[in-house]
Design a protein around this motif. Structure first.
Motif, PDB file in Angstrom:
ATOM      1  N   LYS A  51       4.302  -1.598 -10.943  1.00  0.00           N
ATOM      2  CA  LYS A  51       3.113  -1.758 -10.109  1.00  0.00           C
ATOM      3  C   LYS A  51       2.251  -0.493 -10.072  1.00  0.00           C
ATOM      4  O   LYS A  51       1.178  -0.505  -9.481  1.00  0.00           O
ATOM      5  N   LEU A  52       2.713   0.587 -10.704  1.00  0.00           N
ATOM      6  CA  LEU A  52       1.991   1.860 -10.685  1.00  0.00           C
ATOM      7  C   LEU A  52       1.328   2.143 -12.023  1.00  0.00           C
ATOM      8  O   LEU A  52       1.887   1.815 -13.074  1.00  0.00           O
ATOM      9  N   CYS A  53       0.153   2.753 -11.972  1.00  0.00           N
ATOM     10  CA  CYS A  53      -0.498   3.180 -13.214  1.00  0.00           C
ATOM     11  C   CYS A  53      -1.435   4.348 -12.910  1.00  0.00           C
ATOM     12  O   CYS A  53      -1.896   4.527 -11.785  1.00  0.00           O
ATOM     13  N   ASP A  54      -1.685   5.151 -13.940  1.00  0.00           N
ATOM     14  CA  ASP A  54      -2.641   6.245 -13.806  1.00  0.00           C
ATOM     15  C   ASP A  54      -4.035   5.659 -13.629  1.00  0.00           C
ATOM     16  O   ASP A  54      -4.358   4.585 -14.154  1.00  0.00           O
ATOM     17  N   HIS A  55      -4.831   6.380 -12.889  1.00  0.00           N
ATOM     18  CA  HIS A  55      -6.224   6.001 -12.662  1.00  0.00           C
ATOM     19  C   HIS A  55      -7.020   7.291 -12.788  1.00  0.00           C
ATOM     20  O   HIS A  55      -6.501   8.364 -12.499  1.00  0.00           O
ATOM     21  N   GLU A  56      -8.255   7.209 -13.203  1.00  0.00           N
ATOM     22  CA  GLU A  56      -9.043   8.443 -13.386  1.00  0.00           C
ATOM     23  C   GLU A  56      -9.145   9.267 -12.111  1.00  0.00           C
ATOM     24  O   GLU A  56      -9.329  10.478 -12.164  1.00  0.00           O
ATOM     25  N   GLY A  58      -6.613   9.217  -9.642  1.00  0.00           N
ATOM     26  CA  GLY A  58      -5.292   9.395  -9.028  1.00  0.00           C
ATOM     27  C   GLY A  58      -4.263   8.457  -9.614  1.00  0.00           C
ATOM     28  O   GLY A  58      -4.169   8.302 -10.822  1.00  0.00           O
ATOM     29  N   VAL A  59      -3.492   7.809  -8.722  1.00  0.00           N
ATOM     30  CA  VAL A  59      -2.481   6.844  -9.127  1.00  0.00           C
ATOM     31  C   VAL A  59      -2.765   5.543  -8.388  1.00  0.00           C
ATOM     32  O   VAL A  59      -2.971   5.543  -7.171  1.00  0.00           O
ATOM     33  N   GLN A  60      -2.780   4.448  -9.134  1.00  0.00           N
ATOM     34  CA  GLN A  60      -3.069   3.155  -8.532  1.00  0.00           C
ATOM     35  C   GLN A  60      -1.794   2.323  -8.430  1.00  0.00           C
ATOM     36  O   GLN A  60      -0.979   2.327  -9.343  1.00  0.00           O
ATOM     37  N   CYS A  61      -1.647   1.620  -7.300  1.00  0.00           N
ATOM     38  CA  CYS A  61      -0.535   0.707  -7.086  1.00  0.00           C
ATOM     39  C   CYS A  61      -1.111  -0.667  -6.796  1.00  0.00           C
ATOM     40  O   CYS A  61      -2.086  -0.788  -6.042  1.00  0.00           O
TER      41      CYS A  61
END
Length: 139
Positions: A51-56, A58-61
């Motif tokens: 459910k987690l991924c890098d985002h420009e 921060g970190v998105q859940c």
């Protein structure tokens, strides 16, 4: 959790997605990481890696913000403010030490069992934190 004594976080989501997510944990400027590795571990335990991924930014859940807020509260964070900026709902959180009133099951042990010394240190830390908050407000 080995975070700095005073850690501040911002989380956000689109206002229309407040009940469903996804939620963004904004970058905290840690070199080579979007957010502190300790926070990544906390999120992995609570949300699972899928459910987690890098985002420009921060970190998105993919979980809703209520879940992320509850997870962060369990490790000693406190919501300091909530606001809406444009189409995004924002929450500012802070963690000021290892134990907190919102996390009484994880108290800070007094050094060498000297309760008098711990109280003095605690009061001194509170004064320092209040001074820092005043300085931040003035900026």
């Amino acid at each position: 959790m080995a975070l700095a004594m005073h850690t501040t976080l911002t989380i956000s989501c689109e206002a229309s997605e407040e009940r469903s997510g996804p939620t963004l944990v904004h970058s905290t400027g840690v070199k080579n990481y979007r957010i502190q590795p300790e926070l990544i571990r906390v999120l992995q335990e609570s949300c699972t890696n899928e459910k987690l991924c890098d985002h420009e930014k921060g970190v998105q859940c993919s979980d809703p913000p209520a879940h992320i807020l509850e997870t962060l509260k369990k490790v000693g964070f406190t919501v300091m403010s909530q606001s809406k900026v444009g189409s995004r709902q924002l929450w500012m959180l802070t963690k000021t030490d290892e134990g907190s009133p919102s996390n009484p099951s994880n108290p800070v042990a007094p050094p060498h069992g000297d309760n008098n010394k711990a109280k003095g240190d605690e009061e001194e830390e509170k004064e320092e934190e209040e001074e820092e908050e005043k300085e931040e407000e003035e900026e």
